[in-house]
Enzyme design. Structure first.
Site, PDB file in Angstrom:
ATOM      1  N   ARG A 241       0.847  -1.191   0.000  1.00  0.00           N
ATOM      2  CA  ARG A 241       0.000   0.000   0.000  1.00  0.00           C
ATOM      3  C   ARG A 241       0.883   1.242   0.000  1.00  0.00           C
ATOM      4  NH1 ARG A 241      -2.433  -3.777   3.416  1.00  0.00           N
ATOM      5  NH2 ARG A 241      -4.532  -4.404   2.715  1.00  0.00           N
ATOM      6  N   LYS A 271      -2.440  -1.851   7.350  1.00  0.00           N
ATOM      7  CA  LYS A 271      -3.869  -1.609   7.380  1.00  0.00           C
ATOM      8  C   LYS A 271      -4.537  -2.734   8.167  1.00  0.00           C
ATOM      9  CE  LYS A 271      -7.923  -1.244   4.360  1.00  0.00           C
ATOM     10  NZ  LYS A 271      -8.421  -1.280   2.960  1.00  0.00           N
ATOM     11  N   HIS A 341      -2.367   3.374  -5.569  1.00  0.00           N
ATOM     12  CA  HIS A 341      -2.952   2.147  -5.028  1.00  0.00           C
ATOM     13  C   HIS A 341      -3.261   1.134  -6.135  1.00  0.00           C
ATOM     14  CE1 HIS A 341      -4.802   0.220  -1.489  1.00  0.00           C
ATOM     15  NE2 HIS A 341      -5.628  -0.339  -2.355  1.00  0.00           N
ATOM     16  N   ARG A 344      -1.578  -2.452  -6.848  1.00  0.00           N
ATOM     17  CA  ARG A 344      -2.015  -3.681  -6.200  1.00  0.00           C
ATOM     18  C   ARG A 344      -2.996  -4.446  -7.101  1.00  0.00           C
ATOM     19  NH1 ARG A 344      -1.151  -4.301  -0.962  1.00  0.00           N
ATOM     20  NH2 ARG A 344      -3.229  -5.065  -0.418  1.00  0.00           N
ATOM     21  N   HIS A 373      -3.725  -9.357   2.224  1.00  0.00           N
ATOM     22  CA  HIS A 373      -5.154  -9.403   2.494  1.00  0.00           C
ATOM     23  C   HIS A 373      -5.404 -10.218   3.751  1.00  0.00           C
ATOM     24  CE1 HIS A 373      -6.118  -8.551  -2.006  1.00  0.00           C
ATOM     25  NE2 HIS A 373      -5.863  -7.463  -1.315  1.00  0.00           N
ATOM     26  N   TYR A 383      -1.307 -17.835  10.690  1.00  0.00           N
ATOM     27  CA  TYR A 383      -0.458 -18.850  10.073  1.00  0.00           C
ATOM     28  C   TYR A 383       0.044 -18.396   8.700  1.00  0.00           C
ATOM     29  CZ  TYR A 383       0.747 -23.043   7.463  1.00  0.00           C
ATOM     30  OH  TYR A 383       1.386 -23.957   6.671  1.00  0.00           O
TER      31      TYR A 383
END
Length: 450
Positions: A241, A271, A341, A344, A373, A383
């Site tokens: 980002r 974020k 942005h 991405r 994400h 994990y």
């Protein structure tokens, strides 16, 4: 005094004759039967005659009104015949000054301040959406409702941002016309308030690899601080980002001289909700391709003496402006086409398409991890942040190779112009990285409180 009955009763004779009215107005009856309104007057000591038109197209009442208007001009010291000619010329000139003519003149005058692709985009938008509707109309006669008739069809097809940009461009044309004395007001000025508001959603992004390379190359050739160009390149390579890139500290980078260089972005700068930010080990791991190391190698002589990788131009202890990369893309002509942005979305689209043809079983999940994400399941999220690191590194290198195939070395970006005037950076950095360059130990930087 004349009356309509007398005028209608007047018959043609062998020679032209006059039927007089008050204040030197008369009707000239010609042998062919035509009847012409005339008015005699004296201006600057000279006897002059002015024509008011043909009866019955110009009635007796209208002829007297024209005479009275002319007498009023005469009382002001103006020659009514000259005023009439000037009005005719002004009307003819107004008809010649169509919106399209003035818009093209404005575009030709202003295009030097834009990148070529942006200038072409502006002209195409006018040719497609504006000229067919109002291009042939005199610009001085256009009204707000008429301009709105141009914008509404664009808005109705869902191109709300395009409609807003068109309004701005139409308004700029009118400002140009006002400055030249061709128009008196800007009928597009207030129309922004009646257009539909922009819907919040996906930000604009170029997701075609060829166009993406061209966009990066165009932006890197535009004037900018070397740090801004290098920030753009690293943003494209890592798909983090923009806020995470701007706030990068040198201490976050690991093993830059080794075989597994890594950027460890702390959870506090990521974020996410407060739980994510307070997690231990909740950082985002970004494997760095050799092309990304080349960017950092070019940056080190510029900012390596401080803590921030991309410091502000004025305040070295603050990150660079959040608008710097966006302004660079806009100057290069990509306003509305791509935002910082958007890298991405470009990475996700292009790499997922690549994975469809050449990838492995879990590549879609890996690509999602590379974008940080956050999965719905917290356990899975904890994990996965450290999962598939080897494959993430492989995909990062594939992406970097695809992206930079036609782009110059990052070090070459430093010597390009820093201002629109063509001023070059005062820093004389070699256009090739020094052989055997090694990053100094980065643990000497003190971690600032944040």
């Amino acid at each position: 005094m004349l009356s309509d009955a007398k005028i209608r009763a007047a018959k043609p004779r062998d020679k032209a004759y006059k039927l007089t009215d008050s204040h030197r107005l008369y009707l000239l009856v010609k042998p062919n039967g035509s009847k012409l309104w005339k008015w005699n007057y004296v201006y600057d000591g000279k006897q002059k005659t002015m024509a008011f038109g043909i009866y019955p197209m110009v009635s007796l009442v209208n002829a007297r009104a024209k005479r009275d208007d002319a007498r009023a001009l005469l009382d002001e010291g103006k020659d009514p015949s000259v005023v009439k000619k000037l009005r005719i010329e002004a009307n003819l000139e107004a008809a010649r000054n169509t919106f399209e003519r003035i818009a093209r003149e404005w575009h030709e005058n202003a295009k030097s301040q834009w990148a070529r692709i942006h200038a072409d985009d502006i002209l195409r938008s006018l040719e497609r959406d504006v000229f067919p509707a109002i291009g042939s109309l005199p610009i001085s006669e256009l009204t707000p409702p008429k301009i709105l008739e141009v914008l509404k069809p664009v808005e109705d097809r869902g191109a709300i941002e395009t409609a807003k940009r068109l309004r701005q461009r139409i308004s700029a044309v009118f400002i140009h016309a006002i400055a030249k004395g061709i128009a008196e007001k800007d009928p597009a000025e207030k129309l922004g308030a009646v257009l539909k508001p922009l819907r919040k959603g996906r930000q604009p992004a170029i997701t075609d690899l060829g166009r993406l390379r061209q966009m990066i190359d165009d932006a890197e050739q535009d004037y900018a601080r070397p740090i801004t160009r290098l920030a753009l390149r690293l943003l494209a390579l890592t798909a983090v980002r923009p806020s995470e890139l701007r706030g990068a500290y040198w201490e976050e980078f690991e093993d830059l001289n080794g075989e597994e260089p890594l950027w460890r972005i702390p959870a506090t700068r990521m974020k996410g909700d407060l739980d994510r930010k307070s997690e231990i080990g909740g950082e985002h791991l970004v494997p760095l391709a050799p092309q990304a190391i080349d960017v950092l190698r070019a940056l080190w002589p510029l900012t390596g003496s401080g803590s921030l990788v991309f410091p502000s131009n004025r305040h070295g202890h603050r990150p660079m402006s959040e608008n710097a990369i966006g302004y660079l893309l806009n100057r290069a002509g990509y306003h509305g086409h791509h935002v910082p942005h958007g890298f991405r979305a470009a990475f996700s689209t292009i790499m997922n398409e690549w994975a469809e043809r050449h990838g492995k079983k879990h590549d879609r999940k890996v690509i999602d991890l590379m974008l940080a994400h956050i999965p719905k399941e917290k356990v899975e999220g904890a994990y996965n942040r450290a999962a598939y690191l080897d494959r993430r590194r492989e995909l990062a290198e594939i992406w970097a190779s695809l992206l930079t195939e036609t782009l110059p070395s990052p070090v070459a970006l430093i010597q390009r112009p820093t201002k629109a005037t063509g001023q070059f950076s005062r820093r004389r950095i070699p256009t090739e990285a020094p052989t055997g360059f090694q990053f100094p130990q980065l643990d000497r930087h003190i971690s600032p409180s944040r």
